[in-house]
Design a protein around this motif. Structure first.
Motif, PDB file in Angstrom:
ATOM      1  N   PRO A 101      15.814  35.244  22.553  1.00  0.00           N
ATOM      2  CA  PRO A 101      15.741  35.656  21.138  1.00  0.00           C
ATOM      3  C   PRO A 101      15.403  34.564  20.122  1.00  0.00           C
ATOM      4  CG  PRO A 101      17.902  36.166  22.115  1.00  0.00           C
ATOM      5  CD  PRO A 101      17.038  35.683  23.218  1.00  0.00           C
ATOM      6  N   PHE A 102      15.857  33.340  20.337  1.00  0.00           N
ATOM      7  CA  PHE A 102      15.565  32.302  19.339  1.00  0.00           C
ATOM      8  C   PHE A 102      14.402  31.394  19.760  1.00  0.00           C
ATOM      9  CE2 PHE A 102      19.844  33.579  18.130  1.00  0.00           C
ATOM     10  CZ  PHE A 102      19.753  33.605  16.746  1.00  0.00           C
ATOM     11  N   ALA A 103      13.744  31.721  20.865  1.00  0.00           N
ATOM     12  CA  ALA A 103      12.567  30.953  21.279  1.00  0.00           C
ATOM     13  C   ALA A 103      11.338  31.561  20.610  1.00  0.00           C
ATOM     14  CB  ALA A 103      12.424  31.011  22.794  1.00  0.00           C
ATOM     15  N   PRO A 104      10.298  30.764  20.385  1.00  0.00           N
ATOM     16  CA  PRO A 104       9.091  31.336  19.785  1.00  0.00           C
ATOM     17  C   PRO A 104       8.568  32.469  20.667  1.00  0.00           C
ATOM     18  CG  PRO A 104       8.923  28.936  19.956  1.00  0.00           C
ATOM     19  CD  PRO A 104      10.160  29.346  20.688  1.00  0.00           C
ATOM     20  N   PRO A 105       8.090  33.560  20.080  1.00  0.00           N
ATOM     21  CA  PRO A 105       7.615  34.692  20.874  1.00  0.00           C
ATOM     22  C   PRO A 105       6.130  34.574  21.235  1.00  0.00           C
ATOM     23  CG  PRO A 105       7.704  35.294  18.569  1.00  0.00           C
ATOM     24  CD  PRO A 105       8.113  33.845  18.646  1.00  0.00           C
ATOM     25  N   GLY A 106       5.745  35.328  22.272  1.00  0.00           N
ATOM     26  CA  GLY A 106       4.342  35.573  22.610  1.00  0.00           C
ATOM     27  C   GLY A 106       3.479  34.341  22.676  1.00  0.00           C
ATOM     28  N   GLU A 107       2.393  34.417  21.932  1.00  0.00           N
ATOM     29  CA  GLU A 107       1.404  33.341  21.980  1.00  0.00           C
ATOM     30  C   GLU A 107       1.957  32.030  21.419  1.00  0.00           C
ATOM     31  OE1 GLU A 107      -3.072  33.034  20.316  1.00  0.00           O
ATOM     32  OE2 GLU A 107      -2.412  34.943  21.212  1.00  0.00           O
ATOM     33  N   ARG A 108       2.860  32.155  20.457  1.00  0.00           N
ATOM     34  CA  ARG A 108       3.456  30.936  19.886  1.00  0.00           C
ATOM     35  C   ARG A 108       4.228  30.174  20.961  1.00  0.00           C
ATOM     36  NH1 ARG A 108       5.291  34.199  15.224  1.00  0.00           N
ATOM     37  NH2 ARG A 108       7.413  33.430  15.436  1.00  0.00           N
ATOM     38  N   PHE A 109       4.858  30.953  21.879  1.00  0.00           N
ATOM     39  CA  PHE A 109       5.572  30.303  22.976  1.00  0.00           C
ATOM     40  C   PHE A 109       4.591  29.557  23.877  1.00  0.00           C
ATOM     41  CE2 PHE A 109       7.360  29.871  27.175  1.00  0.00           C
ATOM     42  CZ  PHE A 109       8.684  29.546  26.941  1.00  0.00           C
ATOM     43  N   GLU A 110       3.465  30.204  24.191  1.00  0.00           N
ATOM     44  CA  GLU A 110       2.506  29.587  25.122  1.00  0.00           C
ATOM     45  C   GLU A 110       1.895  28.324  24.512  1.00  0.00           C
ATOM     46  OE1 GLU A 110       2.840  30.623  28.064  1.00  0.00           O
ATOM     47  OE2 GLU A 110       3.963  32.393  27.417  1.00  0.00           O
ATOM     48  N   ARG A 111       1.678  28.349  23.212  1.00  0.00           N
ATOM     49  CA  ARG A 111       1.161  27.134  22.556  1.00  0.00           C
ATOM     50  C   ARG A 111       2.187  26.006  22.648  1.00  0.00           C
ATOM     51  NH1 ARG A 111      -1.361  30.417  18.553  1.00  0.00           N
ATOM     52  NH2 ARG A 111       0.406  30.178  17.145  1.00  0.00           N
ATOM     53  N   ALA A 112       3.457  26.378  22.451  1.00  0.00           N
ATOM     54  CA  ALA A 112       4.516  25.376  22.564  1.00  0.00           C
ATOM     55  C   ALA A 112       4.585  24.847  23.998  1.00  0.00           C
ATOM     56  CB  ALA A 112       5.857  25.985  22.156  1.00  0.00           C
ATOM     57  N   ALA A 113       4.506  25.777  24.958  1.00  0.00           N
ATOM     58  CA  ALA A 113       4.624  25.372  26.371  1.00  0.00           C
ATOM     59  C   ALA A 113       3.525  24.392  26.754  1.00  0.00           C
ATOM     60  CB  ALA A 113       4.602  26.601  27.271  1.00  0.00           C
ATOM     61  N   SER A 114       2.346  24.553  26.157  1.00  0.00           N
ATOM     62  CA  SER A 114       1.272  23.621  26.503  1.00  0.00           C
ATOM     63  C   SER A 114       1.601  22.218  25.966  1.00  0.00           C
ATOM     64  CB  SER A 114      -0.083  24.131  26.019  1.00  0.00           C
ATOM     65  OG  SER A 114      -0.137  24.096  24.617  1.00  0.00           O
ATOM     66  N   GLN A 115       2.295  22.161  24.831  1.00  0.00           N
ATOM     67  CA  GLN A 115       2.756  20.842  24.345  1.00  0.00           C
ATOM     68  C   GLN A 115       3.876  20.291  25.231  1.00  0.00           C
ATOM     69  OE1 GLN A 115       3.914  21.021  20.181  1.00  0.00           O
ATOM     70  NE2 GLN A 115       1.888  20.376  19.526  1.00  0.00           N
ATOM     71  N   TRP A 116       4.715  21.186  25.726  1.00  0.00           N
ATOM     72  CA  TRP A 116       5.868  20.747  26.537  1.00  0.00           C
ATOM     73  C   TRP A 116       5.437  20.143  27.884  1.00  0.00           C
ATOM     74  CZ3 TRP A 116       8.726  26.028  25.525  1.00  0.00           C
ATOM     75  CH2 TRP A 116       9.201  26.029  24.202  1.00  0.00           C
ATOM     76  N   GLN A 117       4.189  20.440  28.293  1.00  0.00           N
ATOM     77  CA  GLN A 117       3.694  19.845  29.550  1.00  0.00           C
ATOM     78  C   GLN A 117       3.755  18.321  29.517  1.00  0.00           C
ATOM     79  OE1 GLN A 117       2.896  21.662  32.107  1.00  0.00           O
ATOM     80  NE2 GLN A 117       2.305  23.681  31.341  1.00  0.00           N
ATOM     81  N   GLU A 118       3.667  17.779  28.287  1.00  0.00           N
ATOM     82  CA  GLU A 118       3.682  16.310  28.151  1.00  0.00           C
ATOM     83  C   GLU A 118       5.085  15.728  28.334  1.00  0.00           C
ATOM     84  OE1 GLU A 118       0.770  14.784  27.613  1.00  0.00           O
ATOM     85  OE2 GLU A 118      -0.066  16.829  27.734  1.00  0.00           O
ATOM     86  N   LEU A 119       6.071  16.598  28.338  1.00  0.00           N
ATOM     87  CA  LEU A 119       7.457  16.115  28.351  1.00  0.00           C
ATOM     88  C   LEU A 119       7.893  15.751  29.767  1.00  0.00           C
ATOM     89  CD1 LEU A 119       9.065  18.611  25.824  1.00  0.00           C
ATOM     90  CD2 LEU A 119       8.693  16.168  25.468  1.00  0.00           C
ATOM     91  N   ARG A 120       7.405  14.611  30.229  1.00  0.00           N
ATOM     92  CA  ARG A 120       7.840  14.090  31.522  1.00  0.00           C
ATOM     93  C   ARG A 120       7.688  12.588  31.480  1.00  0.00           C
ATOM     94  NH1 ARG A 120       5.153  17.436  35.281  1.00  0.00           N
ATOM     95  NH2 ARG A 120       5.146  18.918  33.585  1.00  0.00           N
ATOM     96  N   SER A 121       8.473  11.902  32.273  1.00  0.00           N
ATOM     97  CA  SER A 121       8.340  10.454  32.323  1.00  0.00           C
ATOM     98  C   SER A 121       7.012  10.105  32.974  1.00  0.00           C
ATOM     99  CB  SER A 121       9.493   9.853  33.126  1.00  0.00           C
ATOM    100  OG  SER A 121      10.703  10.013  32.410  1.00  0.00           O
ATOM    101  N   ASP A 122       6.285   9.165  32.369  1.00  0.00           N
ATOM    102  CA  ASP A 122       5.020   8.744  32.963  1.00  0.00           C
ATOM    103  C   ASP A 122       5.300   8.111  34.332  1.00  0.00           C
ATOM    104  OD1 ASP A 122       3.564   9.585  30.737  1.00  0.00           O
ATOM    105  OD2 ASP A 122       3.985   7.703  29.678  1.00  0.00           O
ATOM    106  N   PRO A 123       4.328   8.243  35.263  1.00  0.00           N
ATOM    107  CA  PRO A 123       4.578   7.775  36.628  1.00  0.00           C
ATOM    108  C   PRO A 123       5.003   6.299  36.693  1.00  0.00           C
ATOM    109  CG  PRO A 123       2.510   8.985  36.498  1.00  0.00           C
ATOM    110  CD  PRO A 123       3.013   8.862  35.103  1.00  0.00           C
ATOM    111  N   ASP A 124       4.447   5.486  35.812  1.00  0.00           N
ATOM    112  CA  ASP A 124       4.809   4.059  35.880  1.00  0.00           C
ATOM    113  C   ASP A 124       5.807   3.667  34.787  1.00  0.00           C
ATOM    114  OD1 ASP A 124       2.816   4.811  34.215  1.00  0.00           O
ATOM    115  OD2 ASP A 124       1.462   3.138  34.652  1.00  0.00           O
ATOM    116  N   ALA A 125       6.484   4.653  34.224  1.00  0.00           N
ATOM    117  CA  ALA A 125       7.505   4.343  33.205  1.00  0.00           C
ATOM    118  C   ALA A 125       8.633   3.546  33.840  1.00  0.00           C
ATOM    119  CB  ALA A 125       8.051   5.635  32.610  1.00  0.00           C
ATOM    120  N   ARG A 126       9.196   2.629  33.051  1.00  0.00           N
ATOM    121  CA  ARG A 126      10.278   1.794  33.587  1.00  0.00           C
ATOM    122  C   ARG A 126      11.633   2.267  33.079  1.00  0.00           C
ATOM    123  NH1 ARG A 126       9.997  -4.094  32.612  1.00  0.00           N
ATOM    124  NH2 ARG A 126      12.033  -3.847  33.551  1.00  0.00           N
TER     125      ARG A 126
END
Lengths: 468, 219
Positions: free
Chosen positions: A248-273
């Protein structure tokens, strides 16, 4: 420059550097009646206003009565009522979201944050509650604060914090059947101690973490508090997005998918220390149980109370003897087979639908042993409703469990109900401190499966066999 | 608004247990009112009073020892204040009279709560805590340690030890300034940051169908 997941979120929220840390923007603030009402009240009395009410949420979970059919009156003990009343009054006056005692969205703050989609990947979230790191399982930076910091957060939508160091716990291998995220967490705390992650934000990573469902990830992050971690976090993945879609409080529909594409970046880089790295093989973990009065006193379920030598690096002789005396145990005593008086399934650690399903699978067609008081408290009103709809509630009830309204309940003794002095309880909660579940109550922490198996056996039992 | 902390010379009580959690400092059932006061009686209630009705002091508990009467400094073990984030633990200690806590380490949330309330949480080396505790215990009413936040040292007779405290915590304690007021001075900067952030992360301001239009309303 390669960055860890934590650093990415930190940098995205950093308004200004401060000595040793930063002033961070907060996306969500969560409150509960035990520590949130006093913050709202004090804020108003000092002439400040809530900066951004739309981003602030309050629930009733800590002192609310969970006895069956008790939903409307309020607290389990009359002494708790002012906390509910003040929180209600102040929440309304401040115009924040409130999940009141009779609201279908009510529940334990760290259960409903994810369940309602209030917490999202990449967000910062604070709550005056030490287990707030639970919500990091979604990929958010979520941490517990005190009431004064909550006032600051409410008034400014920011917080000044020292910058934590980074610790990656990389877990590979596969959990054996009957072994859960709770056991994994107790294993880790047993190895690294109650201060093992002090000053660190812990990122759980690796194939074994990827394989955990979202609710199991929440259990793992929940227990990082008992390592003294500043926060715990798990990078979001497709499982996370699937979990959040339509909440209920997450962005709905297409707004969610746009957010999810930004969230793909949310990971530690492979060579992060990372400042520190720990490796763990999940296949080595067995069902765990605690013997003492701190979560670090954790052992495999076929273990025995250690001699002093084995714990001398961590406990003084005096503390060791005090723990044994409190728990009514002696050195060398096998933990499996210890007769129990109580069994408790609930709390922000293990009260979600999947927890209840796994416990119910063991309870189906069986009965709690005579003399054992067994209680199940769903983590939210929604979990309760879903569990009733799929027949879990009747499994618990037929087995002899009390089936309750949602709340924190007997995870801690708030002056309402408790187990009796000297009683031995196997509990799916996160703390086994002296007096936590009642004066002189002896708490053994374990997974919901182990609690269920022990309730049936009448003594601490291995959920894989149900035997000693 | 907390009082500033610079220096303190006072009786110190010794409670050398590790992992003293906030449930032990202030049991949940002792938190009776939605207030920051009225908590001193409940401080360490499970240890301080004998079991049963009424408040009969347990003579075996340190704070009931007449030797530690009037203590304003507490010397304790590692990981002090672990467990629940309840700030009532600090309010109870402060109301009882403690202004400085000396331990090898604190739980982070508890440590911040101390600073917010003008209570000094100072970390000393384990051996320093042991030596200090021994010196104090010999004659607590006369052996009063001096804690200086200015020099960041604890002095006991002829000896003294350094202690650790985060730079921002030290500044806050020395000044005694309320943090909210300090931050509100940055309000324009916070607003500008949020305006830019809204464009970068619109979803963070989107509170979904549960609050229709909220992502717009808040603009």
């Amino acid at each position: 420059m390669p960055a860890t997941l934590f650093e990415k979120i930190w940098n995205e929220h950093l308004i200004a550097d401060t000595s040793g840390g930063g002033l961070l923007l907060l996306d969500r603030i969560f409150l509960h009646e035990r520590t949130g009402g006093v913050a709202l009240q004090s804020l108003r009395q000092s002439g400040h206003r809530v900066a951004n009410p739309a981003h602030v949420f309050a629930t009733m979970d800590h002192v609310i009565d969970t006895r069956p059919g008790s939903r409307n009156p309020g607290a389990a003990d009359r002494a708790g009522n002012p906390f509910i009343e003040v929180t209600r009054r102040e929440a309304r006056a401040a115009g924040i979201h409130l999940f009141d005692t009779d609201d279908p969205r009510q529940g334990i703050v760290h259960v409903i944050g994810p369940e309602l989609g209030i917490v999202l990947p990449g967000l910062t979230l604070v709550c005056p509650d030490s287990h707030t790191g639970t919500q990091g399982a979604i990929g958010a930076l979520a941490w517990g604060i005190g009431s004064s910091d909550a006032e600051h957060a409410l008034a400014t939508q920011t917080l000044r914090i020292p910058k934590p160091k980074t610790l990656r716990v990389f877990i590979d291998g596969t959990l054996q059947a009957g072994v859960t995220a709770k056991d994994l967490a107790l294993h880790l705390i047993g190895m690294h101690g109650a201060s093992g992650a002090r000053g660190f934000v812990v990122e759980f990573a690796g194939p074994a973490v990827r394989r955990l469902d979202l609710e199991a990830r929440m259990t793992l992050c929940n227990m990082a508090t008992e390592l003294s971690a500043f926060a715990a976090i798990i990078a979001p993945d497709e499982q996370t997005f699937a979990y959040l879609r339509g909440r209920p409080f997450a962005p709905p529909g297409e707004r969610f998918e746009r957010a999810a594409s930004q969230w793909q970046e949310l990971r530690s880089d492979p060579d992060a220390r990372f400042d520190l790295e720990i490796h763990l093989d999940a296949s080595e973990v067995r069902p765990m149980i605690t013997w003492g009065t701190n979560p670090q006193d954790a052992l495999p379920i076929d273990g025995s109370v250690p001699d002093y030598q084995a714990v001398s690096g961590r406990l003084s002789r005096q503390a060791y003897e005090r723990a044994l005396s409190y728990m009514g145990l002696e050195q060398g005593r096998a933990l499996a087979g210890l007769p129990i008086d109580g069994a408790f399934i609930g709390a922000c650690t293990n009260s979600r639908l999947s927890d209840l399903r796994r416990a119910a699978a063991l309870l189906k067609g069986r009965r709690v042993a005579p003399g054992v008081r067994a209680i199940c408290v769903p983590g939210s009103t929604q979990v309760k409703r879903l569990a009733e709809a799929e027949g879990l509630a009747s499994v618990f009830e037929r087995a002899g469990f009390e089936w309750r309204e949602s709340g924190c309940s007997m995870c801690f003794f708030a002056g309402g109900e408790s187990f009796a002095p000297g009683q031995r309880v196997v509990s799916s909660t996160n703390r086994n401190f002296e007096g936590r579940q009642g004066p002189q109550t002896r708490t053994h922490l374990a997974s919901p499966e182990t609690v269920a198996a022990s309730a049936i056996a009448g003594h601490i039992a291995d959920p894989r066999t149900g035997q000693r | 608004m907390p009082q500033p902390f610079t220096e303190l010379t006072a009786v110190a009580a010794v409670l050398l247990r590790d992992n003293i959690d906030t449930d032990a400092i202030i049991p949940s059932r002792e938190i009776r009112a939605v207030a920051k006061t009225g908590l001193a009686d409940g401080l360490f209630a499970n240890w301080r009073y004998l079991p049963g009705e009424g408040r009969t002091p347990d003579p075996g508990f340190a704070l009931n020892d007449p030797e530690f009467r009037g203590a304003r400094i507490l010397i304790a073990g590692e990981n002090f204040g672990c467990g629940s984030s309840r700030e009532q633990a600090v309010w109870a200690l402060a109301e009882y009279g403690f202004r400085a806590l000396l331990t090898p380490s604190f739980s982070p949330i508890f440590q911040r709560n101390c600073v917010r309330n003008g209570v000094l949480p100072a970390c000393l080396a384990r051996h320093a805590i042991a030596q200090l505790a021994e010196w104090v215990s010999a004659d607590p009413q006369r052996h009063r340690p001096s804690v200086s936040l200015v020099t960041q040292r604890v002095a006991a007779g002829a000896r003294s030890w350094p202690f650790e405290i985060a730079a921002d915590a030290r500044e806050a304690l020395l000044s005694g300034l309320g943090e909210i007021e300090q931050t509100l001075r940055f309000n324009d900067r916070i607003a500008a940051f949020q305006a830019a952030d809204r464009l970068r992360r619109p979803w963070a301001y989107d509170l979904g169908p549960a609050t229709p239009g909220s992502h717009r309303e808040s603009e």
